[in-house]
Design a protein around this motif. Structure first.
Motif, PDB file in Angstrom:
ATOM      1  N   UNK A 104       0.827  -1.219   0.000  1.00  0.00           N
ATOM      2  CA  UNK A 104       0.000   0.000   0.000  1.00  0.00           C
ATOM      3  C   UNK A 104       0.854   1.259   0.000  1.00  0.00           C
ATOM      4  N   UNK A 105       2.145   1.109   0.340  1.00  0.00           N
ATOM      5  CA  UNK A 105       3.032   2.287   0.315  1.00  0.00           C
ATOM      6  C   UNK A 105       3.191   2.842  -1.102  1.00  0.00           C
ATOM      7  N   UNK A 106       2.800   2.050  -2.088  1.00  0.00           N
ATOM      8  CA  UNK A 106       2.849   2.534  -3.480  1.00  0.00           C
ATOM      9  C   UNK A 106       1.955   3.760  -3.657  1.00  0.00           C
ATOM     10  N   UNK A 107       1.042   3.971  -2.700  1.00  0.00           N
ATOM     11  CA  UNK A 107       0.163   5.150  -2.784  1.00  0.00           C
ATOM     12  C   UNK A 107       0.918   6.456  -2.530  1.00  0.00           C
ATOM     13  N   UNK A 108       2.085   6.377  -1.894  1.00  0.00           N
ATOM     14  CA  UNK A 108       2.837   7.602  -1.590  1.00  0.00           C
ATOM     15  C   UNK A 108       3.092   8.394  -2.866  1.00  0.00           C
TER      16      UNK A 108
END
Lengths: 202, 321
Positions: A104-108
């Motif tokens: 979910x860190x790909x949302x950064x």
């Protein structure tokens, strides 16, 4: 490095299989939030459809992971004559999905896609280490086997691309209620309500 | 003690990550229609018609609302207005909110940002530097605007707010009056990102000015008339864009940025020995270049000249492209 014998009983237990599947599912959910989530929201779907879309994407992710590990196992057997139970191979290699729990860190903003690739590299290195541990192969043999297995899966995907796409479209339409994904290029360029009225234009 | 500090560090990092993710998520949730429009989203009655041209100013990352501005910014805008008869200046757009909501006026964290702002403005406060968190918040919005996944939606939202502000200041739809967007520092990214939507919607000539700006490549470059990047030789920040945005690296010739650069649509103008902010910056009226003009006058002259240059005849050419 090979696995200690006392671990084998633990790794072959049904609980271990369930835990491995849960790990992959949660990784799929996290990766789905980080990638598919953006597309789903861009397509302006309802919260319920959004949840269904993410759930479907996580389930497909588990399916795809199982197929990938199965093709790896086949490649290891065919290339190096490895005799490891598929269950054991599945449970061990599934640890590679651990880093993808952070998908979910790909949302950064801006750095998200780079983080995503970093996590994938991390995951791949864990996959190699776990293959080495469970099969006793060298790192190079494990890398060749993993590459062969991945190519095998990609080949099958290419052969079945049309029916697979049709199925994916169907699942997309069923879960999201939209006929197709909205791509960035399809987003509106003109803000409605402010355009000048030009004679001859409707 | 070290363990406690380590835990605090991790907690702050996690908090930062959550906050950084919350910004694009809030944009996506608004876009998906899950969140109701704020009162600012409703179109207010248009102001008395004005012929223009129009200059929209988007402040740097230390901004807190559409109403907030520094005396130095006001001085620059006044200086530009003195040079162009009929110029309408629009300043009431907050670039770091897709709904044009000031951070200290609305929302659950309004009290927190208002407190940080009071710290920042109190020169005697030992916690003054903590006020820089406002800059960090706004920088994250710049990152969202520059991100190819979120930028189209965020910039669309801000573009609508800019068009509403233009209407409030007398812009007449269909008049074809020129719109110039001036973005300072991070505001330049928002100016460039929104300019394509404004041009496509108003069907009027739009040009963008970047004042020491940080900008990614943008689809807007194919629509706007010109992008002028103004910089000072002592401004270290404006180089950042060339490094952090791969689409601006010269090896990728096919990007919108490099194509626009090759076509001459992007003009880079060195104003002199200016720094990014503070004393000796583009807004400094107390320092002078060799010909005797103040730094502020040099900046105002350069911008005003280019607004005047975009005459209706050149605008027609640009619109036909």
């Amino acid at each position: 490095m090979t696995l200690p014998i006392e671990w084998l009983n633990v790794l072959l237990s049904p609980q271990a299989i369930a835990a491995a599947t849960l790990l992959i599912f949660l990784a799929g959910l996290s990766e789905g939030v980080g990638t598919q989530g953006v597309t789903l929201l861009m397509s302006r779907i309802t919260p319920l459809r959004f949840a269904m879309g993410l759930l479907a994407s996580a389930l497909l992710y588990v399916l795809s992971a199982v197929i990938w590990m199965w093709t790896l196992w086949l490649a290891m057997r065919a290339l190096f004559g490895v005799e490891v139970p598929l269950r054991l191979f599945f449970v061990t290699v599934s640890t590679a999905y651990g880093p993808l729990l952070l998908g979910a860190l790909a949302l950064l903003p801006l750095v998200g896609p780079a983080i995503r690739w970093g996590l994938r590299l991390w995951s791949f290195s864990i996959a190699l280490a776990s293959i080495v541990a469970v099969t006793g192969l060298t790192h190079w043999q494990a890398a060749v086997g993993a590459l062969a297995g991945t190519l095998l899966m990609e080949g099958a995907r290419w052969l079945l691309s049309e029916p697979a796409e049709a199925v994916a479209r169907r699942i997309w339409a069923l879960t999201t209620g939209k006929p197709h994904l909205v791509r960035r290029e399809e987003l509106p360029q003109v803000i409605p309500g402010y355009e000048p009225v030009v004679k001859g234009e409707r | 003690m070290i363990t406690a500090l380590s835990w605090l560090g991790w907690a702050l990092l996690i908090l930062f990550i959550l906050f950084a993710i919350a910004i694009p998520l809030s944009v996506l949730i608004w876009w998906a229609g899950w969140r109701k429009a704020t009162p600012q989203n409703r179109l207010q009655p248009p102001g008395p018609p004005a012929a223009g041209p129009f200059l929209v100013y988007l402040s740097g990352v230390d901004d807190i609302s559409g109403e907030f501005s520094t005396p130095f910014e006001d001085a620059l805008l006044d200086a530009i207005a003195e040079r162009i008869p009929g110029l309408v200046i629009v300043t009431d757009v907050f670039a770091y909110s897709f709904a044009n909501v000031g951070i200290t006026s609305e929302g659950n964290l309004a009290w927190f940002w208002a407190w940080l702002n009071s710290l920042r403005l109190n020169k005697k406060s030992p916690l003054r530097r903590v006020g820089r968190l406002i800059n960090l918040r706004n920088m994250l919005h710049v990152a969202v605007s520059a991100d190819r996944r979120y930028g189209p939606m965020y910039n669309y939202g801000v573009a609508e707010m800019i068009i509403q502000a233009l209407l409030r200041h007398g812009y007449v739809l269909g008049s074809g009056s020129q719109v110039a967007l001036l973005g300072y520092s991070g505001g330049a990214q928002i100016a460039l990102g929104t300019s394509g939507y404004i041009q496509a919607t108003l069907r009027a000539p739009v040009q963008v000015f970047s004042l020491g700006g940080i900008m990614n490549s943008s689809d807007s470059l194919s629509r706007i008339s010109a992008l002028t990047h103004l910089y000072g030789t002592r401004d270290r920040w404006h180089h950042l864009s060339d490094l952090i945005f791969p689409a601006r690296w010269p090896i990728f010739r096919g990007t919108q940025w490099n194509q626009a650069l090759a076509m001459g649509k992007i003009e880079k103008v060195c104003l002199g020995p200016m720094v990014h902010t503070g004393r000796g910056s583009y807004l400094d009226a107390t320092r002078y270049v060799e010909d005797g003009r103040s730094y502020l006058d040099v900046t105002a002259d350069t911008i005003a000249e280019r607004i005047m240059r975009l005459t209706p005849s050149t605008a027609a050419t640009s619109l036909g492209a």
